[in-house]
Write an enzyme that holds these catalytic residues in place. Sequence first.
Site, PDB file in Angstrom:
ATOM      1  N   GLU A 166      39.977  45.845  33.367  1.00 36.17           N
ATOM      2  CA  GLU A 166      40.696  44.579  33.295  1.00 36.17           C
ATOM      3  C   GLU A 166      39.701  43.456  33.566  1.00 36.17           C
ATOM      4  OE1 GLU A 166      45.148  45.196  34.831  1.00 36.17           O
ATOM      5  OE2 GLU A 166      43.663  45.759  36.322  1.00 36.17           O
TER       6      GLU A 166
ATOM      7  N   ASP B  67      40.237  49.128  37.448  1.00 35.16           N
ATOM      8  CA  ASP B  67      41.302  48.218  37.816  1.00 35.16           C
ATOM      9  C   ASP B  67      40.700  46.904  38.317  1.00 35.16           C
ATOM     10  OD1 ASP B  67      44.229  47.840  38.448  1.00 35.16           O
ATOM     11  OD2 ASP B  67      43.388  47.551  40.457  1.00 35.16           O
TER      12      ASP B  67
END
Length: 649
Positions: free
Chosen positions: A359, A330
Amino acid sequence: MKKLILAGMMMALLPNCMSAQTGSEATVQSYETFNFDEMTYSPTETVFKLFAPDDAKKVVVRIYKDGAGGKAQKTVNMQRVGKDLWRVAVKGDLKGCFYTFDMGKGETPGVFAKAVGVNGQRAAILKEDKGDCEWDKIRPVVKNPVDLVVYEMHHRDFSISRKEAKYPGKYLALTERWAISHLTELGVNAVHILPSYDYGSVDETRLDQPQFNWGYDPVNYNVPEGSYSTDPYDPAVRIKEFKQMVEALHKADIAVILDVVYNHTFDIDHSNFQRTYPDYYYRKTADGHYSNGSGCGNETASERPMMRRFMIESVKYWAKEYHIDGFRFDLMGVHDIETMNAIRKALDEIDPTIFIYGEGWSAGGCGLPNEKLGMKANIPQMPGIAAFSDDIRDALRGPFSDDKVCGWLGGSYNNKETESLKAGIAGMIAHPQIDYSKVNYSTKPYALEPYQMMSYVSCHDDMCLVDRLRASIPGITEEELIRLDLLAQTAVLTSQGVPFILAGEELLRDKKGVHNSYNSPDSINQFDWQNKLRYPQVFQYYKGLIQLRRGHPAFRLGSADLVRKHLEFLDAPESVVAYRLKNFAGRDRWRDIIVVLNSSRQEQTVAVPKASYTVVGANGVISLRRYGLEQFTGDKVTVAPQSALIMHN
């Protein structure tokens, strides 16, 4: 199966069986060699260690009978045994007990607890069963990450509304026949499960009441979340059931990818990091405020030695103890490049097939400059690590910043949409037919190899695909919605990157238009399983696309050089992207494969090399039978509105 067992009953007079030893037998002298085993159990003594500041007035361990409530049975002072290191050995058999550390900022189970009681407030002392089991013999074999088809799911979304589920919303739901059957019928070979470590937003003492959260609020990073277990009060149950889930998926040749959120904590003051070593694990700005690159009020300092080592040891623990096959980071753009490369190296030593992606951005400015962070643009500095492509995502459906603006699917045909879609199809590598000055967010190729790009059109974040199409294309009919949904996933699943789909989209899932459903009720997040019967063509098309990809190496070449050699874009109208995979690409049994994607509301004609072709995909239907849907000879093809055509010679 190997089990962690909460063994034995506590002696009624617990303090009589314990004594503390803090003498000079301690051997750890430097935090550089601290191995994060904060608790080491044996039947004769339990050793506790903690990384805490030298100037702490007092550091203690408290021993409890239960995981919550009640007073400490014993409080033991720890002794400083090296720079920022504290230790104590407590004599006696403590199996079945719970403990906390306290250095003056409040009680905490430590930063590396491996078992906890309800709501993760106290760590547990468990004994490992070393008996023989199948567990160590079962692991899916995915030799190349580009062979993966990733299915992103949340435990509760997937099973809470399934009528025959014995364990709705639990780890064990993924061991049930209906669940495994659905996944294997669809054809996915990897499940990416949303955060499944112990997180803070669901009260495990109130599981009789519906509660929902995605789980991006970490508390104990190395313990399975208790609300997905059948008994969050028993520390062994969540561990056992998580392993049963992984084992069942592995037996079905499905890899398990864990969503990890090392970039921030639930909060600062109550975090285990802050309560063991205040301010060490967090970045601050030049004016002394906590940096907030996560958008959640804090960001961790991955570049600091102990935070870096914590992250490395944590992923190693999940890989070894729980046989996790991959990690999705994340907000990877919050972490520094050196740490991400160190994690890749550590996992390579365990199993080089363990996949890492994340990400490639942050949610705000970070305490380090972008050139030092795991941003998408820096992927070339992180070999063996992939990043999501917001380029192809937004080219297809429209920008993240405005739900009402359409992309290529809705009729926006400027150069950015078309060129970004082409770049995504090629895997975001350098390709002579792609002009990166016209690509959405990447001014140059960010992938050295195509498997460094995650190809997707939607995920848990933001609107799901159905809702986004409705929001961005006023007056869209159900027929149009289905056609564009299937067209979008054709682009994703025939691209050279690693395809990634949101669970439930094979059922034409929606979330009632909710943009951010992180804590929405089940009525928003749950699957409508009846859609599998209402829209059978949707599931069958997804299934067929996945079979096509997995059966034909031309769609997953895995090498930038091979993509440049075999992938050729064809001239096409502005509403069409067409390409050829030529000359038995990847040693495919098909000589040439033509893919034509048409998002307009009219038929479109495209010139192709003259040959005899077999059509295997057209107008929302995939057929992999020997003769496909039809056969013809010619040098032009006509593609139905808002659909894809796939054929080979």
